[in-house]
Design a protein around this motif. Sequence first.
Motif, PDB file in Angstrom:
ATOM      1  N   GLY A 267      40.051   2.091  12.351  1.00  0.00           N
ATOM      2  CA  GLY A 267      39.391   3.069  11.389  1.00  0.00           C
ATOM      3  C   GLY A 267      39.882   3.556  10.148  1.00  0.00           C
ATOM      4  O   GLY A 267      39.443   3.838   9.245  1.00  0.00           O
ATOM      5  N   ALA A 268      41.407   3.839  10.706  1.00  0.00           N
ATOM      6  CA  ALA A 268      42.380   4.358   9.524  1.00  0.00           C
ATOM      7  C   ALA A 268      42.987   3.322   8.925  1.00  0.00           C
ATOM      8  O   ALA A 268      43.876   3.740   7.899  1.00  0.00           O
ATOM      9  N   GLY A 269      42.615   2.165   9.099  1.00  0.00           N
ATOM     10  CA  GLY A 269      43.358   1.081   8.501  1.00  0.00           C
ATOM     11  C   GLY A 269      44.597   0.637   8.704  1.00  0.00           C
ATOM     12  O   GLY A 269      45.398   0.068   7.892  1.00  0.00           O
ATOM     13  N   LYS A 270      44.836   0.942   9.991  1.00  0.00           N
ATOM     14  CA  LYS A 270      46.341   0.710  10.298  1.00  0.00           C
ATOM     15  C   LYS A 270      46.473  -0.467  11.195  1.00  0.00           C
ATOM     16  O   LYS A 270      47.583  -0.807  11.642  1.00  0.00           O
ATOM     17  N   LEU A 271      45.275  -1.058  11.576  1.00  0.00           N
ATOM     18  CA  LEU A 271      45.412  -2.387  12.397  1.00  0.00           C
ATOM     19  C   LEU A 271      44.524  -3.556  11.731  1.00  0.00           C
ATOM     20  O   LEU A 271      43.385  -3.043  11.048  1.00  0.00           O
ATOM     21  N   VAL A 272      44.913  -4.794  11.598  1.00  0.00           N
ATOM     22  CA  VAL A 272      44.064  -5.821  11.052  1.00  0.00           C
ATOM     23  C   VAL A 272      43.222  -6.287  11.999  1.00  0.00           C
ATOM     24  O   VAL A 272      42.018  -6.644  11.719  1.00  0.00           O
ATOM     25  N   PHE A 273      43.616  -6.463  13.387  1.00  0.00           N
ATOM     26  CA  PHE A 273      42.332  -7.027  14.309  1.00  0.00           C
ATOM     27  C   PHE A 273      41.902  -5.897  15.254  1.00  0.00           C
ATOM     28  O   PHE A 273      42.746  -4.994  15.690  1.00  0.00           O
ATOM     29  N   GLY A 274      40.755  -5.862  15.214  1.00  0.00           N
ATOM     30  CA  GLY A 274      40.040  -4.856  16.146  1.00  0.00           C
ATOM     31  C   GLY A 274      39.704  -5.235  17.693  1.00  0.00           C
ATOM     32  O   GLY A 274      39.844  -6.412  17.997  1.00  0.00           O
ATOM     33  N   PRO A 275      39.415  -4.363  18.373  1.00  0.00           N
ATOM     34  CA  PRO A 275      38.785  -4.922  19.635  1.00  0.00           C
ATOM     35  C   PRO A 275      37.564  -6.058  19.483  1.00  0.00           C
ATOM     36  O   PRO A 275      37.143  -5.728  18.791  1.00  0.00           O
ATOM     37  N   GLY A 276      37.600  -6.842  20.471  1.00  0.00           N
ATOM     38  CA  GLY A 276      36.610  -8.098  20.452  1.00  0.00           C
ATOM     39  C   GLY A 276      35.495  -7.458  20.995  1.00  0.00           C
ATOM     40  O   GLY A 276      35.153  -8.258  22.111  1.00  0.00           O
ATOM     41  N   SER A 277      34.572  -6.554  20.602  1.00  0.00           N
ATOM     42  CA  SER A 277      33.258  -6.189  21.096  1.00  0.00           C
ATOM     43  C   SER A 277      32.392  -5.795  19.980  1.00  0.00           C
ATOM     44  O   SER A 277      32.758  -4.906  19.185  1.00  0.00           O
ATOM     45  N   ALA A 278      31.051  -6.092  20.349  1.00  0.00           N
ATOM     46  CA  ALA A 278      30.155  -5.553  19.405  1.00  0.00           C
ATOM     47  C   ALA A 278      30.018  -3.934  19.378  1.00  0.00           C
ATOM     48  O   ALA A 278      29.670  -3.458  18.453  1.00  0.00           O
TER      49      ALA A 278
END
Length: 439
Positions: A267-278
């Motif tokens: 949410g802070a724009g520090k990761l390209v890929f997030g967790p894989g869940s809806a």
Amino acid sequence: MTRTVLAALAAGTFLSTAACGVGGGPGEAHEAAKTGKVSGEITFRTLQLKPVFTTYVQQVIDAFQRKYPDVKVKWEDVPGDGYNEKLVADAQAGALPDVVNLSTDSFQLLGDRGMLADVARLDPQIAKEYVPGAWEQFKLPGRGDSVYAYPWYVTPEILTYNTDLFREAGLDPAKPPAGVEQFFDYAEQIAARSGGRYSAFMADPKGRLPGDWQKMGIPVLNGAKDAFTFDTPKAVEWVERMKSLYAKGAMPRESLLTSDDINQLYGAGKLVFGPGSAGFVKDIKQNAPQVYATTRVAGAVTGQLGHIGIYAQSLGIRKDTPHPDAAAEFAKWVTNGPNQVAFSKKATIYPSNAQGLTDPYFSDRGDGTDAETLARAVGAEELKRAQLDANTPVQWSSQVGDAVVREVQKAIKGEQDPKTAVRKAQEEANKLLADAARR
């Protein structure tokens, strides 16, 4: 995983079974047989659904009791902390509920010890009601076609990513990674282009294993499923790649050993890929709308067979329940299509019921731009074809996972070579598996 109650449950609710043991071996409890009469008082235990879902669950119970007036359902809801320990204590005291909500670990804990009824025997025609990947999830090694729980709510893997950061790294948002090796290739490019301003994914291997290995075709278990066999050159290559990516900054360094809030980092724009869940997508929509606007959803990173893993909650039937007809009918009622769809509309979950997945709610993609709507549709489509090659096998307990992760973490940090890490990880895993078989 998003830190909401339901996402944690749908993700398997990783509750420790350490130091837990149910007295006696499998099959001690006498398996009840149906009488043809749906009657009696049954106890229904759920895991941490009150107070958010109290109204929904009570409505399901009330409707069942109207249909079967000779049945009384006593509902008890218990917190997640100590859930497995409570199951053990109840099993030892002969006081298991008639219908019990099971996570992956608690299913293994009771199923391995012969405490659950074979629902495939209770309802020989019921398998077709559920998506195959969910139904197959609740088989046990060496027990043939027996199934020991009714699938309930499930969560399939999806891929979530920040398209702005994708472009910054020189990647095409319309071409997300399709396999584990390509995912690592993308991560390497992200590390090279980001200048340390953001990372690709989290370092802790706990969330990636054994799924990545299975997707890469690494044999996690032998044919008899009584020994781990992942000590292979390909597993060593995976650890070597993780070590290299970690050194290059593809993962936040602090995320290897600490439980950083992945939602917050993404949410802070520090990761390209997030967790894989809806559930994660919904969380970002509520708490980081600017990043949500740049979030795209795609099908999960898949394996050699093109399959994905699913995480499932289930309803087990106490093997020696005095009211098997009522218990089985109630479990089927809770997990039928309409009731699972209604639950899914109140929580970020999916039905394991095949009919439920045909509801238009799960096929609507809107205008194709809203990530939450797309996540629901993509996940539902994947569930229709989900198979077991990326599912965590029941032998991969919390203790096994922790043992493997400890050795892999040492290799990623450079404290031991990857080949040694994989060898030691398999040795520790097999010791734990052998200990469990002796209990």
